[in-house]
Design an enzyme around this catalytic site. Structure first.
Site, PDB file in Angstrom:
ATOM      1  N   GLU A  20       0.863  -1.191   0.000  1.00 35.30           N
ATOM      2  CA  GLU A  20       0.000   0.000   0.000  1.00 35.30           C
ATOM      3  C   GLU A  20       0.893   1.232   0.000  1.00 35.30           C
ATOM      4  OE1 GLU A  20      -3.273   1.050  -0.206  1.00 35.30           O
ATOM      5  OE2 GLU A  20      -2.296   3.002   0.012  1.00 35.30           O
ATOM      6  N   CYS A  23     -12.108   4.108   0.835  1.00 35.34           N
ATOM      7  CA  CYS A  23     -13.312   4.017   1.663  1.00 35.34           C
ATOM      8  C   CYS A  23     -13.031   4.477   3.095  1.00 35.34           C
ATOM      9  CB  CYS A  23     -13.825   2.581   1.645  1.00 35.34           C
ATOM     10  SG  CYS A  23     -15.140   2.302   2.820  1.00 35.34           S
ATOM     11  N   CYS A  44     -16.035   6.722   1.943  1.00 36.44           N
ATOM     12  CA  CYS A  44     -17.289   6.412   2.645  1.00 36.44           C
ATOM     13  C   CYS A  44     -17.289   6.777   4.125  1.00 36.44           C
ATOM     14  CB  CYS A  44     -17.589   4.911   2.564  1.00 36.44           C
ATOM     15  SG  CYS A  44     -16.918   4.043   1.159  1.00 36.44           S
ATOM     16  N   LYS A  47     -16.674  10.528   5.091  1.00 35.79           N
ATOM     17  CA  LYS A  47     -17.828  11.229   4.500  1.00 35.79           C
ATOM     18  C   LYS A  47     -19.081  11.035   5.356  1.00 35.79           C
ATOM     19  CE  LYS A  47     -20.552   9.081   2.185  1.00 35.79           C
ATOM     20  NZ  LYS A  47     -20.605   8.560   0.844  1.00 35.79           N
ATOM     21  N   ALA A  67       4.008  -0.131  -5.390  1.00 40.43           N
ATOM     22  CA  ALA A  67       4.441  -1.336  -6.096  1.00 40.43           C
ATOM     23  C   ALA A  67       4.159  -1.154  -7.585  1.00 40.43           C
ATOM     24  CB  ALA A  67       3.683  -2.546  -5.572  1.00 40.43           C
ATOM     25  N   TYR A 111     -23.035  11.564  -7.055  1.00 40.48           N
ATOM     26  CA  TYR A 111     -23.347  11.351  -5.639  1.00 40.48           C
ATOM     27  C   TYR A 111     -22.337  11.995  -4.707  1.00 40.48           C
ATOM     28  CZ  TYR A 111     -20.094   7.484  -4.563  1.00 40.48           C
ATOM     29  OH  TYR A 111     -18.979   6.731  -4.312  1.00 40.48           O
ATOM     30  N   HIS A 144     -45.598  -1.213  12.493  1.00 41.21           N
ATOM     31  CA  HIS A 144     -46.318   0.037  12.712  1.00 41.21           C
ATOM     32  C   HIS A 144     -45.950   0.644  14.061  1.00 41.21           C
ATOM     33  CE1 HIS A 144     -49.612   2.851  12.209  1.00 41.21           C
ATOM     34  NE2 HIS A 144     -49.987   2.563  13.451  1.00 41.21           N
ATOM     35  N   GLU A 181     -43.301   0.945   6.678  1.00 41.90           N
ATOM     36  CA  GLU A 181     -44.497   0.128   6.469  1.00 41.90           C
ATOM     37  C   GLU A 181     -45.183   0.472   5.146  1.00 41.90           C
ATOM     38  OE1 GLU A 181     -48.020   0.884   9.117  1.00 41.90           O
ATOM     39  OE2 GLU A 181     -46.722   2.421   9.965  1.00 41.90           O
TER      40      GLU A 181
HETATM   41  P1  FAD Z   1      -9.306   1.770  -2.954  1.00 43.21           P
HETATM   42  O1  FAD Z   1     -10.108   1.629  -1.722  1.00 43.21           O
HETATM   43  O2  FAD Z   1      -9.194   3.119  -3.546  1.00 43.21           O
HETATM   44  O3  FAD Z   1      -7.873   1.193  -2.625  1.00 43.21           O
HETATM   45  C1  FAD Z   1      -6.809   1.271  -3.523  1.00 43.21           C
HETATM   46  C2  FAD Z   1      -5.539   1.461  -2.742  1.00 43.21           C
HETATM   47  O4  FAD Z   1      -4.434   1.218  -3.573  1.00 43.21           O
HETATM   48  C3  FAD Z   1      -5.370   2.871  -2.202  1.00 43.21           C
HETATM   49  O5  FAD Z   1      -5.194   2.815  -0.807  1.00 43.21           O
HETATM   50  C4  FAD Z   1      -4.125   3.393  -2.907  1.00 43.21           C
HETATM   51  O6  FAD Z   1      -3.334   4.223  -2.070  1.00 43.21           O
HETATM   52  C5  FAD Z   1      -3.403   2.107  -3.235  1.00 43.21           C
HETATM   53  N1  FAD Z   1      -2.493   2.180  -4.392  1.00 43.21           N
HETATM   54  C6  FAD Z   1      -2.725   2.744  -5.607  1.00 43.21           C
HETATM   55  N2  FAD Z   1      -1.698   2.505  -6.434  1.00 43.21           N
HETATM   56  C7  FAD Z   1      -0.791   1.781  -5.736  1.00 43.21           C
HETATM   57  C8  FAD Z   1       0.479   1.211  -6.054  1.00 43.21           C
HETATM   58  N3  FAD Z   1       0.982   1.315  -7.277  1.00 43.21           N
HETATM   59  N4  FAD Z   1       1.146   0.549  -5.081  1.00 43.21           N
HETATM   60  C9  FAD Z   1       0.625   0.420  -3.835  1.00 43.21           C
HETATM   61  N5  FAD Z   1      -0.570   0.919  -3.488  1.00 43.21           N
HETATM   62  C10 FAD Z   1      -1.281   1.578  -4.436  1.00 43.21           C
HETATM   63  N6  FAD Z   1     -18.564   3.597  -1.779  1.00 43.21           N
HETATM   64  C11 FAD Z   1     -19.634   3.098  -1.096  1.00 43.21           C
HETATM   65  O7  FAD Z   1     -19.942   1.912  -1.245  1.00 43.21           O
HETATM   66  N7  FAD Z   1     -20.365   3.881  -0.238  1.00 43.21           N
HETATM   67  C12 FAD Z   1     -20.062   5.183  -0.030  1.00 43.21           C
HETATM   68  O8  FAD Z   1     -20.742   5.865   0.748  1.00 43.21           O
HETATM   69  C13 FAD Z   1     -18.946   5.734  -0.719  1.00 43.21           C
HETATM   70  N8  FAD Z   1     -18.583   7.016  -0.515  1.00 43.21           N
HETATM   71  C14 FAD Z   1     -17.485   7.518  -1.160  1.00 43.21           C
HETATM   72  C15 FAD Z   1     -17.148   8.838  -0.934  1.00 43.21           C
HETATM   73  C16 FAD Z   1     -16.052   9.385  -1.577  1.00 43.21           C
HETATM   74  C17 FAD Z   1     -15.685  10.816  -1.315  1.00 43.21           C
HETATM   75  C18 FAD Z   1     -15.282   8.579  -2.463  1.00 43.21           C
HETATM   76  C19 FAD Z   1     -14.097   9.164  -3.170  1.00 43.21           C
HETATM   77  C20 FAD Z   1     -15.609   7.264  -2.689  1.00 43.21           C
HETATM   78  C21 FAD Z   1     -16.719   6.715  -2.035  1.00 43.21           C
HETATM   79  N9  FAD Z   1     -17.115   5.389  -2.248  1.00 43.21           N
HETATM   80  C22 FAD Z   1     -18.210   4.890  -1.598  1.00 43.21           C
HETATM   81  C23 FAD Z   1     -16.380   4.518  -3.210  1.00 43.21           C
HETATM   82  C24 FAD Z   1     -15.419   3.599  -2.482  1.00 43.21           C
HETATM   83  O9  FAD Z   1     -14.560   4.330  -1.647  1.00 43.21           O
HETATM   84  C25 FAD Z   1     -14.601   2.807  -3.515  1.00 43.21           C
HETATM   85  O10 FAD Z   1     -15.495   2.178  -4.401  1.00 43.21           O
HETATM   86  C26 FAD Z   1     -13.730   1.738  -2.869  1.00 43.21           C
HETATM   87  O11 FAD Z   1     -12.841   2.309  -1.942  1.00 43.21           O
HETATM   88  C27 FAD Z   1     -12.955   0.965  -3.947  1.00 43.21           C
HETATM   89  O12 FAD Z   1     -12.086   0.044  -3.363  1.00 43.21           O
HETATM   90  P2  FAD Z   1     -10.780  -0.424  -4.136  1.00 43.21           P
HETATM   91  O13 FAD Z   1     -10.198  -1.523  -3.307  1.00 43.21           O
HETATM   92  O14 FAD Z   1     -11.075  -0.668  -5.542  1.00 43.21           O
HETATM   93  O15 FAD Z   1      -9.825   0.848  -4.123  1.00 43.21           O
END
Ligand code: FAD
Length: 464
Positions: A36, A44, A49, A52, A116, A181, A440, A445
Site C-alpha cells: 500500500e 473508503c 465512505c 464522508k 508497487a 453522488y 407500525h 411500512e
Molecule cells: P481503494 O479503496 O481506492 O484502494 C486502492 C488502494 O491502492 C489505495 O489505498 C491506494 O493508495 C493504493 N495504491 C494505488 N496505487 C498503488 C500502487 N501502485 N502501489 C501500492 N498501493 C497503491 N462507496 C460506497 O460503497 N459507499 C459510499 O458511501 C462511498 N462514498 C465515497 C465517498 C467518496 C468521497 C469517495 C471518493 C468514494 C466513495 N465510495 C463509496 C467509493 C469507495 O470508496 C470505492 O469504491 C472503494 O474504496 C474501492 O475500493 P478499491 O479496493 O477498488 O480501491
C-alpha cells in the site's frame, strides 16, 4: 504450491478489494503479500465512505436541533466547531487503519508499505526498498483517484474529495462542481454545517442515472435548504482574488466568489505508471483494466478488482470482487460477481436508497410496468413541522409481478434499502410485499401497504 515463486499472491493496493482478497487467499493457505503506497484501508476508510458519513452525521444535527422544538425541547444556542470534527474524525480513521493492518497481519499476510509496480506477468517491484517479488498470481486493486479534468484555466485552485477531509477551516462559501453522488453528498454536508453552498453542473438535474422522481425531489429539497443550483452550466475559469477567495467565471458569463471550489466531476482508475506495459494487461478507453467475469485480465497471471476495473465503483462491490477472486483462484470455488442488482444509497439529506431498475430502465426492459408510489409526511415531521416528504416507489413487472426496482427518498432510506435489496435479489413479487405484515408505526411500512397502482405503462411509452 510450487516454490518457483516467492509468493502465491502479490496484491497491489491495501483498500477495500485488495485487503479482502489478501485475507481470504491467506485463509486458504496461500503465501500472500500486499503493498500500500498511502494508508491501509484505502479510499473508503481514509478519504471516502467512512469520513464522508461521519461528516454527514455531523451535518444532520442542525435539523435535529430545529426539529426538537416541536417535541417540547429548548435546545438553546448551538455552535459548530470544524477543527473538533476533523480531529475526532482523524482519530477514528487512524483507529480503523490500524484494524485493517492488524487483520492482515493476523491472517498471516505480509504487509508492505510503499508503491508497487509491475515488472512482468509474475514480477512486482516495491519502490520503497527496491525489492522484487516473484508471485504466481498478482492482484491489481489500486482503486481510482479524483480527477480535475477537463482542466480549465485556474483549475488547480479547485480541490477534490481527497483534500476536503483535511481542510483547516470550514469554507463559509463553497462551490461544488458536479451533480453526481459525491458532489451531492458534500453539498448536503456543507449546507447542514451552515456554509453557503452553490452547485454547478452541466446537466439539468442532480444524480444522472437515478430514478427521475428521486432526482426531481432531491433538487427541490436542496433548493428548500438554500443550496443554489446552477444547472446547464460549465466553469470557464477560476482566479484567486485579492482576499484569497476563488472567483469563478461560468460559461454563460456569470460569476461567483467562493472560499473553496470542490471539483467532483469524476474519478480515474489508478493505472498510470503501474508497469502495465510489461504484462499485456489491456485498458479500456477510460483507463480502466479490462477483466472477465472472474476478474482475470488479458494476462493470465494478473487479476484486477474494485474501482480500477470501473464496473461499479462501490466499496461492497470491490470487497465482493476481491472475495470472489480469492475463492476462484485459491479456494477451488470459481465465483463470478453479479453486478446486476446492487442496492445503493446516496447520503444526501434527505437520503436516497435505491435498488434495481429505475422506472425509465424498467420501461425499456419489461413488457408492461406497473408503478406504485407514495409521498407522505413522516410521523417525526408531524410535530417538528419539517416540510420534507418521504417518497417511495415500487417498479413492478406487470406480467411476472416481480418487483424490479425500489426507490426511496427520506430519512433512513439507506437503512431501508439494504433490507428491500434482499427481497429484490430474491425476486420477490408485489404479492410478496403485500402479504408481508407492516411494522407500525414506521415510514417503512408504506413499502408493504401500497395497494393502488399509480400508473401502468406499456413498453416504450412514457409515464403519465
Ligand atoms: P481503494 O479503496 O481506492 O484502494 C486502492 C488502494 O491502492 C489505495 O489505498 C491506494 O493508495 C493504493 N495504491 C494505488 N496505487 C498503488 C500502487 N501502485 N502501489 C501500492 N498501493 C497503491 N462507496 C460506497 O460503497 N459507499 C459510499 O458511501 C462511498 N462514498 C465515497 C465517498 C467518496 C468521497 C469517495 C471518493 C468514494 C466513495 N465510495 C463509496 C467509493 C469507495 O470508496 C470505492 O469504491 C472503494 O474504496 C474501492 O475500493 P478499491 O479496493 O477498488 O480501491
Amino acid at each position: 504450491m510450487s516454490d518457483d515463486f516467492d509468493l502465491d499472491l502479490f496484491v497491489i493496493g491495501g483498500g477495500s478489494g485488495g485487503v479482502r482478497a489478501a485475507r481470504i487467499a491467506a485463509g486458504y493457505g496461500a503465501r500472500v503479500a500486499v503493498a500500500e503506497e498511502f494508508r491501509y484501508g484505502g479510499t473508503c476508510v481514509i478519504r471516502g465512505c467512512v469520513p464522508k458519513k461521519l461528516m454527514v452525521l455531523a451535518s444532520r444535527f442542525t435539523d435535529d436541533f430545529a426539529d426538537a422544538a416541536g417535541y417540547g425541547w429548548s435546545v438553546g444556542e448551538t455552535a459548530f466547531d470544524w477543527p473538533t470534527l476533523i480531529a475526532n474524525k482523524d482519530k477514528e480513521i487512524a483507529r480503523l487503519e490500524g484494524v485493517y493492518r492488524g487483520n492482515l497481519e493476523k491472517a498471516g499476510v505480509r504487509v508492505l508499505d510503499g508503491r508497487a509496480v509491475l515488472e512482468g506477468p509474475h514480477a512486482v517491484r516495491l519502490l520503497s526498498t527496491g525489492e522484487v517479488f516473484r508471485a504466481r498470481h498478482i492482484l491489481i486493486a489500486v482503486g481510482a483517484r479524483p480527477s480535475l479534468e477537463p482542466m480549465i484555466p485556474g483549475g488547480e485552485l479547485g480541490i477534490t474529495s481527497n483534500e476536503i477531509f483535511d481542510l483547516k477551516e470550514q469554507p463559509k462559501r463553497i462551490l461544488v462542481v458536479g451533480g453526481g453522488y459525491i458532489g451531492v453528498e458534500f453539498a448536503g454536508i456543507f449546507a447542514g454545517l451552515g456554509s453557503t453552498v452553490t452547485m454547478s453542473l452541466r446537466g439539468d438535474k442532480l444524480l444522472r442515472g437515478f430514478d427521475e422522481e428521486l432526482r426531481d425531489r432531491l433538487g427541490a429539497a436542496y433548493e428548500r435548504k438554500g443550496v443554489a443550483l446552477k444547472f446547464g452550466t460549465t466553469l470557464e475559469r477560476l482566479e484567486r482574488d485579492a482576499d484569497g477567495a476563488v472567483a469563478a467565471t461560468y460559461a454563460d458569463g456569470s460569476r461567483g466568489t467562493y472560499d473553496q471550489v470542490l471539483v467532483a466531476t469524476g474519478r480515474k482508475p489508478n493505472t498510470a505508471d503501474l508497469g502495465l506495459e510489461t504484462t499485456g494487461v489491456a485498458l479500456d478507453d477510460g483507463g480502466a483494466i479490462v477483466v472477465d467475469g472472474y476478474s482475470r485480465t488479458l494476462c493470465p497471471s494478473i487479476w484486477a478488482v474494485g474501482d480500477v476495473t470501473n464496473r461499479a465503483a462501490l466499496t461492497p462491490v470491490a470487497i465482493r470482487e476481491g472475495h470472489a477472486f480469492a475463492d476462484t483462484v485459491f479456494g477451488d470455488k470459481p465465483t463470478m460477481v453479479d453486478h446486476e442488482i446492487i442496492p445503493t444509497a446516496v447520503f444526501s439529506t434527505p437520503e436516497i436508497g435505491t435498488v434495481g431498475c429505475s422506472e425509465t430502465l424498467a420501461r425499456q426492459r419489461a413488457g408492461e410496468v406497473v408503478i406504485y408510489k407514495t409521498a407522505f409526511r413522516s410521523m417525526r415531521a408531524t410535530l417538528s413541522g419539517r416540510d420534507d416528504p418521504v417518497f417511495m416507489k415500487l417498479v413492478v413487472d406487470k406480467t411476472s409481478d416481480v418487483v424490479m426496482g425500489v426507490h426511496l427518498f427520506g430519512r433512513d432510506a439507506a437503512e431501508m434499502i439494504q433490507l428491500a435489496g434482499i427481497a429484490v435479489m430474491m425476486g420477490a413479487t408485489k404479492a410478496d410485499f403485500d402479504r408481508t405484515i407492516a411494522v407500525h408505526p414506521t415510514a417503512a411500512e408504506e413499502l408493504v401497504t401500497m395497494r393502488t397502482p399509480h400508473v401502468e405503462v406499456k413498453k416504450g411509452t412514457s409515464a403519465g
